[in-house]
Design a protein around this motif. Structure first.
Motif, PDB file in Angstrom:
ATOM      1  N   CYS A  65       0.826  -1.219   0.000  1.00  0.00           N
ATOM      2  CA  CYS A  65       0.000   0.000   0.000  1.00  0.00           C
ATOM      3  C   CYS A  65       0.858   1.266   0.000  1.00  0.00           C
ATOM      4  O   CYS A  65       0.362   2.357  -0.310  1.00  0.00           O
ATOM      5  N   ALA A  66       2.122   1.115   0.392  1.00  0.00           N
ATOM      6  CA  ALA A  66       3.003   2.265   0.608  1.00  0.00           C
ATOM      7  C   ALA A  66       3.254   3.085  -0.653  1.00  0.00           C
ATOM      8  O   ALA A  66       3.543   4.278  -0.557  1.00  0.00           O
ATOM      9  N   VAL A  67       3.131   2.490  -1.817  1.00  0.00           N
ATOM     10  CA  VAL A  67       3.371   3.221  -3.057  1.00  0.00           C
ATOM     11  C   VAL A  67       2.488   4.462  -3.130  1.00  0.00           C
ATOM     12  O   VAL A  67       2.950   5.542  -3.470  1.00  0.00           O
ATOM     13  N   CYS A  68       1.235   4.311  -2.768  1.00  0.00           N
ATOM     14  CA  CYS A  68       0.297   5.445  -2.816  1.00  0.00           C
ATOM     15  C   CYS A  68       0.025   6.056  -1.449  1.00  0.00           C
ATOM     16  O   CYS A  68      -0.116   7.266  -1.318  1.00  0.00           O
ATOM     17  N   HIS A  69      -0.087   5.200  -0.423  1.00  0.00           N
ATOM     18  CA  HIS A  69      -0.495   5.666   0.897  1.00  0.00           C
ATOM     19  C   HIS A  69       0.685   5.976   1.815  1.00  0.00           C
ATOM     20  O   HIS A  69       0.477   6.340   2.966  1.00  0.00           O
ATOM     21  N   GLY A  70       1.903   5.822   1.315  1.00  0.00           N
ATOM     22  CA  GLY A  70       3.095   6.158   2.085  1.00  0.00           C
ATOM     23  C   GLY A  70       3.498   5.074   3.071  1.00  0.00           C
ATOM     24  O   GLY A  70       2.651   4.359   3.600  1.00  0.00           O
ATOM     25  N   GLN A  71       4.796   4.962   3.314  1.00  0.00           N
ATOM     26  CA  GLN A  71       5.331   3.955   4.235  1.00  0.00           C
ATOM     27  C   GLN A  71       4.799   4.156   5.656  1.00  0.00           C
ATOM     28  O   GLN A  71       4.604   3.215   6.389  1.00  0.00           O
ATOM     29  N   ASN A  72       4.541   5.404   6.004  1.00  0.00           N
ATOM     30  CA  ASN A  72       4.068   5.725   7.348  1.00  0.00           C
ATOM     31  C   ASN A  72       2.556   6.027   7.374  1.00  0.00           C
ATOM     32  O   ASN A  72       2.061   6.592   8.338  1.00  0.00           O
ATOM     33  N   GLY A  73       1.862   5.647   6.302  1.00  0.00           N
ATOM     34  CA  GLY A  73       0.421   5.852   6.242  1.00  0.00           C
ATOM     35  C   GLY A  73      -0.002   7.246   5.809  1.00  0.00           C
ATOM     36  O   GLY A  73      -1.181   7.554   5.750  1.00  0.00           O
ATOM     37  N   LEU A  74       0.982   8.087   5.497  1.00  0.00           N
ATOM     38  CA  LEU A  74       0.692   9.434   5.005  1.00  0.00           C
ATOM     39  C   LEU A  74       0.906   9.423   3.505  1.00  0.00           C
ATOM     40  O   LEU A  74       2.008   9.158   3.021  1.00  0.00           O
ATOM     41  N   ALA A  75      -0.149   9.693   2.775  1.00  0.00           N
ATOM     42  CA  ALA A  75      -0.176   9.515   1.324  1.00  0.00           C
ATOM     43  C   ALA A  75       0.929  10.259   0.602  1.00  0.00           C
ATOM     44  O   ALA A  75       1.207  11.415   0.888  1.00  0.00           O
ATOM     45  N   SER A  76       1.538   9.563  -0.339  1.00  0.00           N
ATOM     46  CA  SER A  76       2.538  10.164  -1.211  1.00  0.00           C
ATOM     47  C   SER A  76       1.944  10.456  -2.587  1.00  0.00           C
ATOM     48  O   SER A  76       2.530  11.166  -3.374  1.00  0.00           O
ATOM     49  N   HIS A  77       0.797   9.893  -2.869  1.00  0.00           N
ATOM     50  CA  HIS A  77       0.084  10.106  -4.131  1.00  0.00           C
ATOM     51  C   HIS A  77      -0.996  11.150  -3.866  1.00  0.00           C
ATOM     52  O   HIS A  77      -1.746  11.038  -2.894  1.00  0.00           O
ATOM     53  N   PRO A  78      -1.112  12.165  -4.712  1.00  0.00           N
ATOM     54  CA  PRO A  78      -2.043  13.266  -4.426  1.00  0.00           C
ATOM     55  C   PRO A  78      -3.520  12.876  -4.338  1.00  0.00           C
ATOM     56  O   PRO A  78      -4.297  13.555  -3.682  1.00  0.00           O
ATOM     57  N   GLU A  79      -3.915  11.778  -4.944  1.00  0.00           N
ATOM     58  CA  GLU A  79      -5.319  11.370  -4.902  1.00  0.00           C
ATOM     59  C   GLU A  79      -5.598  10.282  -3.868  1.00  0.00           C
ATOM     60  O   GLU A  79      -6.737   9.851  -3.713  1.00  0.00           O
ATOM     61  N   ALA A  80      -4.555   9.851  -3.165  1.00  0.00           N
ATOM     62  CA  ALA A  80      -4.727   8.789  -2.166  1.00  0.00           C
ATOM     63  C   ALA A  80      -4.923   9.403  -0.784  1.00  0.00           C
ATOM     64  O   ALA A  80      -4.261  10.373  -0.429  1.00  0.00           O
ATOM     65  N   PRO A  81      -5.820   8.832   0.006  1.00  0.00           N
ATOM     66  CA  PRO A  81      -6.026   9.363   1.358  1.00  0.00           C
ATOM     67  C   PRO A  81      -4.936   8.907   2.323  1.00  0.00           C
ATOM     68  O   PRO A  81      -4.304   7.869   2.121  1.00  0.00           O
ATOM     69  N   ASN A  82      -4.738   9.691   3.374  1.00  0.00           N
ATOM     70  CA  ASN A  82      -3.877   9.267   4.474  1.00  0.00           C
ATOM     71  C   ASN A  82      -4.611   8.168   5.222  1.00  0.00           C
ATOM     72  O   ASN A  82      -5.811   8.279   5.474  1.00  0.00           O
ATOM     73  N   LEU A  83      -3.908   7.100   5.558  1.00  0.00           N
ATOM     74  CA  LEU A  83      -4.530   6.008   6.294  1.00  0.00           C
ATOM     75  C   LEU A  83      -4.075   5.937   7.747  1.00  0.00           C
ATOM     76  O   LEU A  83      -4.743   5.329   8.577  1.00  0.00           O
ATOM     77  N   ALA A  84      -2.965   6.561   8.060  1.00  0.00           N
ATOM     78  CA  ALA A  84      -2.439   6.539   9.428  1.00  0.00           C
ATOM     79  C   ALA A  84      -3.465   7.109  10.401  1.00  0.00           C
ATOM     80  O   ALA A  84      -4.005   8.189  10.178  1.00  0.00           O
ATOM     81  N   GLY A  85      -3.743   6.351  11.446  1.00  0.00           N
ATOM     82  CA  GLY A  85      -4.646   6.813  12.486  1.00  0.00           C
ATOM     83  C   GLY A  85      -6.124   6.728  12.163  1.00  0.00           C
ATOM     84  O   GLY A  85      -6.957   7.107  12.982  1.00  0.00           O
ATOM     85  N   GLN A  86      -6.468   6.229  10.992  1.00  0.00           N
ATOM     86  CA  GLN A  86      -7.889   6.092  10.653  1.00  0.00           C
ATOM     87  C   GLN A  86      -8.522   5.025  11.553  1.00  0.00           C
ATOM     88  O   GLN A  86      -7.901   4.023  11.870  1.00  0.00           O
TER      89      GLN A  86
END
Length: 105
Positions: free
Chosen positions: A32-53
């Motif tokens: 998931c890290a490609v879009c949502h980031g290794q730390n759950g904070l999105a690196s792709h502009p259209e992907a949501p942050n998942l960290a802490g959800q």
């Protein structure tokens, strides 16, 4: 307080068909890290942050993508093969992340 929330979340997931596994969720989240980031904070502009959800939010959205109730060109394909255990593990992993919000001066 965060530890209590994590404990309650873990117990909530445990009541399901199978107990979620935090470390398995972490391992599965690598894809998931490609879009949502290794730390759950999105690196792709259209992907949501998942960290802490909340666990219930991540679980429901993944199930919605899996069943086609919610569609997205990428997520619809990625969620299709996920098992209930995969979804539980991922939801537990992302909900366990702590996010700190700071107000701008």
């Amino acid at each position: 307080m965060k530890q209590i929330l994590l404990l309650v979340t873990t117990l909530f997931v445990s009541l399901g068909a199978s107990a979620a596994d935090l470390q398995q969720g972490r391992a599965k989240a690598n894809a998931c890290a490609v879009c949502h980031g290794q730390n759950g904070l999105a690196s792709h502009p259209e992907a949501p942050n998942l960290a802490g959800q909340p666990i219930i939010y991540v679980t429901q959205q993944l199930k919605n993508y899996k069943t086609g109730r919610r569609t997205n060109e990428i997520m619809s394909v990625i969620a299709k093969p996920l098992s209930e255990q995969d979804i539980d593990d991922l939801a537990l992993w992302y909900s366990s992340m702590q996010v700190e919000v700071k107000m701008a001066n």
